[in-house]
Design a protein around this motif. Structure first.
Motif, PDB file in Angstrom:
ATOM      1  N   GLY A 207       0.847  -1.201   0.000  1.00 16.78           N
ATOM      2  CA  GLY A 207       0.000   0.000   0.000  1.00 16.78           C
ATOM      3  C   GLY A 207       0.873   1.238   0.000  1.00 16.78           C
ATOM      4  O   GLY A 207       1.671   1.441  -0.919  1.00 16.78           O
ATOM      5  N   ASP A 208       0.742   2.064   1.049  1.00 20.41           N
ATOM      6  CA  ASP A 208       1.489   3.322   1.131  1.00 20.41           C
ATOM      7  C   ASP A 208       2.793   3.180   1.905  1.00 20.41           C
ATOM      8  O   ASP A 208       3.483   4.174   2.120  1.00 20.41           O
ATOM      9  N   VAL A 209       3.099   1.982   2.362  1.00 13.84           N
ATOM     10  CA  VAL A 209       4.234   1.815   3.276  1.00 13.84           C
ATOM     11  C   VAL A 209       5.372   1.081   2.580  1.00 13.84           C
ATOM     12  O   VAL A 209       5.180   0.011   2.009  1.00 13.84           O
ATOM     13  N   VAL A 210       6.562   1.686   2.639  1.00  5.17           N
ATOM     14  CA  VAL A 210       7.770   1.052   2.109  1.00  5.17           C
ATOM     15  C   VAL A 210       8.569   0.501   3.276  1.00  5.17           C
ATOM     16  O   VAL A 210       8.827   1.215   4.249  1.00  5.17           O
ATOM     17  N   SER A 211       8.935  -0.769   3.180  1.00  8.28           N
ATOM     18  CA  SER A 211       9.806  -1.365   4.198  1.00  8.28           C
ATOM     19  C   SER A 211      11.193  -1.536   3.614  1.00  8.28           C
ATOM     20  O   SER A 211      11.373  -2.125   2.552  1.00  8.28           O
ATOM     21  N   HIS A 212      12.174  -0.971   4.343  1.00  7.68           N
ATOM     22  CA  HIS A 212      13.559  -1.053   3.873  1.00  7.68           C
ATOM     23  C   HIS A 212      14.486  -0.906   5.061  1.00  7.68           C
ATOM     24  O   HIS A 212      14.278  -0.041   5.902  1.00  7.68           O
ATOM     25  N   ASP A 213      15.492  -1.777   5.129  1.00 12.35           N
ATOM     26  CA  ASP A 213      16.536  -1.623   6.131  1.00 12.35           C
ATOM     27  C   ASP A 213      15.935  -1.616   7.539  1.00 12.35           C
ATOM     28  O   ASP A 213      16.377  -0.860   8.416  1.00 12.35           O
ATOM     29  N   GLY A 214      14.911  -2.447   7.749  1.00 10.75           N
ATOM     30  CA  GLY A 214      14.322  -2.575   9.080  1.00 10.75           C
ATOM     31  C   GLY A 214      13.399  -1.441   9.490  1.00 10.75           C
ATOM     32  O   GLY A 214      12.948  -1.394  10.641  1.00 10.75           O
ATOM     33  N   ARG A 215      13.106  -0.508   8.585  1.00 15.72           N
ATOM     34  CA  ARG A 215      12.244   0.621   8.927  1.00 15.72           C
ATOM     35  C   ARG A 215      11.047   0.657   7.982  1.00 15.72           C
ATOM     36  O   ARG A 215      11.083   0.090   6.899  1.00 15.72           O
ATOM     37  N   ARG A 216      10.017   1.396   8.410  1.00  9.04           N
ATOM     38  CA  ARG A 216       8.828   1.586   7.579  1.00  9.04           C
ATOM     39  C   ARG A 216       8.645   3.079   7.295  1.00  9.04           C
ATOM     40  O   ARG A 216       8.742   3.906   8.209  1.00  9.04           O
ATOM     41  N   THR A 217       8.370   3.407   6.058  1.00  8.81           N
ATOM     42  CA  THR A 217       8.161   4.803   5.674  1.00  8.81           C
ATOM     43  C   THR A 217       6.809   4.929   4.982  1.00  8.81           C
ATOM     44  O   THR A 217       6.505   4.161   4.065  1.00  8.81           O
ATOM     45  N   HIS A 218       6.017   5.889   5.445  1.00  6.72           N
ATOM     46  CA  HIS A 218       4.722   6.154   4.809  1.00  6.72           C
ATOM     47  C   HIS A 218       4.929   7.131   3.659  1.00  6.72           C
ATOM     48  O   HIS A 218       5.572   8.167   3.830  1.00  6.72           O
ATOM     49  N   VAL A 219       4.364   6.803   2.521  1.00  4.65           N
ATOM     50  CA  VAL A 219       4.519   7.663   1.346  1.00  4.65           C
ATOM     51  C   VAL A 219       3.145   8.204   0.971  1.00  4.65           C
ATOM     52  O   VAL A 219       2.232   7.431   0.665  1.00  4.65           O
TER      53      VAL A 219
END
Lengths: 446, 446
Positions: A207-219
């Motif tokens: 959906g709107d969430v990117v998971s990378h390097d152990g973190r989550r970012t809302h876009v």
């Protein structure tokens, strides 16, 4: 905004290029905010020495700053993100300029960290394409701070990013993903960013969430708006009224207007060609219509920009009396012209949002028609009330200008009212609140 | 291929630009195939009048053909698909040229339909970017015919396609989706096409299958290969051996080679800059190394191409004696040079596949090193044995050329052997068989 001195030696504050500085100043005035920015002018550097609460101006080494601003940020990133490079010939990637970009980002990150020492609960809101690397530096030092980043310009697709070497494009994406929220003006740029995270980093997207390097970012995407009160006041101010009297006194029956920075992304050259072609196709309009083109000179230290102004002036000369071109920074005249146009041409090659397409209809008094590029960010909001054009189709633009000039009055009014009520409802305050709401949502997930 | 006359008045057949015509001729020779093509030369038009079984040459109106080939296909589509437009200035979309493109596609579609009348069970295999509209025309008339389309050039992402007006880019995607199979050389171009189907048409994508307008289209990727037997024979042919003796007699210790058409996508200008920068950084190599640049003149009726040759020649002159530039169509010399290089530079801006990066290592006799752009399609297959470079990073290309020239001999051999065995195994016959297997899979779904 930037600081200068007037003829009497008094400190002046100029509005800054584009509407962004104003838009952000509005946000800043309504909250307890510390604004951290780079010192750009000599007067800025003096202010930097004085350091008042509320504004921190960072003095940068002038050579480093020049490479950061006039090579790496513009034209490099700006041209990548607006797809303006002539790739068979330019650019040659400039590693020294990128080192300067990284250095300015490092200094900015350190200033943010220092500010967080003073106020550990502060939210951090990064703005735009000058600071893609800073968030990752702050994140390493302050794992729990809430950070968002708003990108005000287009986000292009993966292949366009190949102008950056692979490790650097990974740094750009990873830098942005160090934030808790990354915002864009449109779904189109948001979607391109999400796909790019997959392509550049192998990140996973849900959906709107990117998971990378152990973190989550809302876009997220939130189109910026204008402050209606500001424009109500501007439109009735003495200097605007004086300019407007001048325009009214000298205008022919019909006025086609464009107001832009002198930026290659704005598609000024094709705009002239379209107006010229419209006159060829409809010679009965000669003498009855003029194109008024108000251009704020922008980034003239950059060769591509200086060349562009020369190309714009050549194209205008070819049209003779039917064009009135002014290249200067005169916002009062722009607002006066906003009130007086019959057709407003916004045919940008690519544009993150385009505030002119909101400001001008908001104050227009003649039921003027908006001709709007499908590649302007505001097209996602305004297309139903605008005449949509493809920015590369000069023939279509000529026909759209003519259609706007000759449109049925009731239809013109319906379209202008549609834009005005949209702009009034979705204003700058809504955009600012959305930034903070996004961060709240991260802090307290429902 | 195209037909001409030699000095004695005998009909000649030339190899045609790029390796594609040859590659396809190989496929044609092994099957019962009718080849339908446009007549390009005056001699072609004579042959078109004679119409032998196996080859159908369509005579086109010369003006229509010129707009089709020299405006709509090149530079328009070629520049879009290789991301070569200088979008602030060019192009202005040319509606007349697109009408000619549609007209040639219509005539081609009619020839296919006529051929299907003679042989209703025939498979139809469209090739490349000249015929995006023909499949939909054939499909309307022959709903059940099996059709595939192989696109030999890059497929760019959605924003790059915005150079075409919206209804025309929809026609391009819908035209391709009228096929049962659409093939590309790489997963990268395949993925871009799948995303574009969603963006342009709102089609739905499930794995490799696009559903649109009640039909299903399989989208596959099969990198084209070379015919090893052909190159074994070429490499030992008299004319190649004669050219090779010349090169050996005049070459310095080290030879950097590039072999290309004079196409802006090939990045010839930056290649010269990289070689020059390498010499600046390693002056001890001056006199010991030469850059041999063999360019096949291409599309010189198109201003952008003529300008590019001029830019290439300027850049070469700046390097003086250290460069040997030949602009002519001499395939024997190219193969001789393939055998003799120490470093082969393939730094394309974008390239659908790049057959030179397969042909040259296959016949090279000096354990030469391949420097390969990450934007060449063959990078997906060959990167583990090549020195990868970013096409816009001249500094990195300079370092890669130097690294290739000074690489440990065992490492050089390991890399060349890797490429050779890959090229031998994944040959042209495999690519041709994959085309037919894709269509079989559609005919008899498992």
């Amino acid at each position: 905004m930037s600081y200068g001195r007037d003829a009497g030696g008094e400190r002046t504050v100029s509005r800054g290029g584009g509407g962004l500085a104003t838009a952000l100043r509005g946000l800043v005035e309504q909250h307890d905010v510390t604004w951290i920015a780079n010192a750009m002018t000599d007067e800025d550097r003096l202010v930097a020495g004085e350091q008042q609460r509320g504004t921190i101006l960072l003095a940068q080494d002038p050579l480093v700053y020049d490479r950061f601003y006039n090579v790496a940020a513009n034209p490099m990133l700006w041209f990548i993100q607006h797809m303006l490079w002539n790739l068979a010939f330019t650019p040659d990637f400039d590693h020294d300029a990128w080192t300067s970009y990284a250095s300015v980002n490092g200094k900015m990150a350190q200033a943010v960290i220092d500010e967080l020492d003073r106020d550990p609960d502060a939210l951090v809101l990064f703005q735009d394409y000058h600071l893609y690397l800073a968030p990752a530096i702050v994140r390493r030092e302050r794992p729990d701070v809430l950070m968002s980043h708003f990108v005000h310009i287009p986000w292009p697709e993966t292949d366009a990013w190949s102008v950056l070497p692979p490790e650097i494009r990974r740094d750009v994406f990873a830098g942005l993903l160090a934030n808790d929220v990354v915002g864009f003006h449109t779904d189109r740029w948001r979607r391109n960013f999400l796909r790019g995270c997959v392509d550049a980093l192998g990140a996973s997207v849900d959906g709107d969430v990117v998971s990378h390097d152990g973190r989550r970012t809302h876009v997220t995407s939130h189109p910026i708006g204008i402050d209606p009160d500001e424009f109500d006041a501007l439109a009735t101010g003495d200097d605007v009224l004086e300019c407007e009297r001048e325009i009214v006194a000298s205008r022919p029956e019909l006025l086609v207007l464009r107001v832009d920075r002198t930026d290659p992304s704005k598609n000024i050259v094709r705009g002239f060609r379209a107006f010229g072609l419209m006159l060829e196709r409809h010679p009965e309009l000669r003498g009855r219509v003029r194109m008024l083109v108000l251009l704020d000179p922008s980034r003239q230290d950059i060769p591509e920009y200086a060349d562009y102004v020369a190309a714009v002036e050549r194209e205008a000369r070819a049209l003779g009396d039917s064009v009135d071109l002014r290249v200067d920074d005169d916002f009062a005249r722009s607002v006066a012209a906003y009130k007086q146009y019959d057709v407003l041409l916004v045919n940008a090659v690519f544009d993150g949002l385009n505030l002119v397409s909101k400001e001008a209809p908001y104050v227009n008094t003649r039921d003027g028609v908006l001709v709007l590029s499908e590649n302007a960010g505001s097209h996602e909001e305004l297309s139903e009330w605008a005449l949509s054009v493809n920015p590369f189709d000069v023939s279509e633009q000529a026909d759209a200008i003519y259609a706007g000039l000759t449109m049925d009055p009731a239809e013109k009014r319906r379209r202008l009212e549609g834009i005005r009520s949209h702009v009034r409802e979705h204003d700058l305050a809504e955009w600012g609140a959305a930034q903070l709401a996004d961060l709240d949502r991260v802090r307290s997930p429902s």
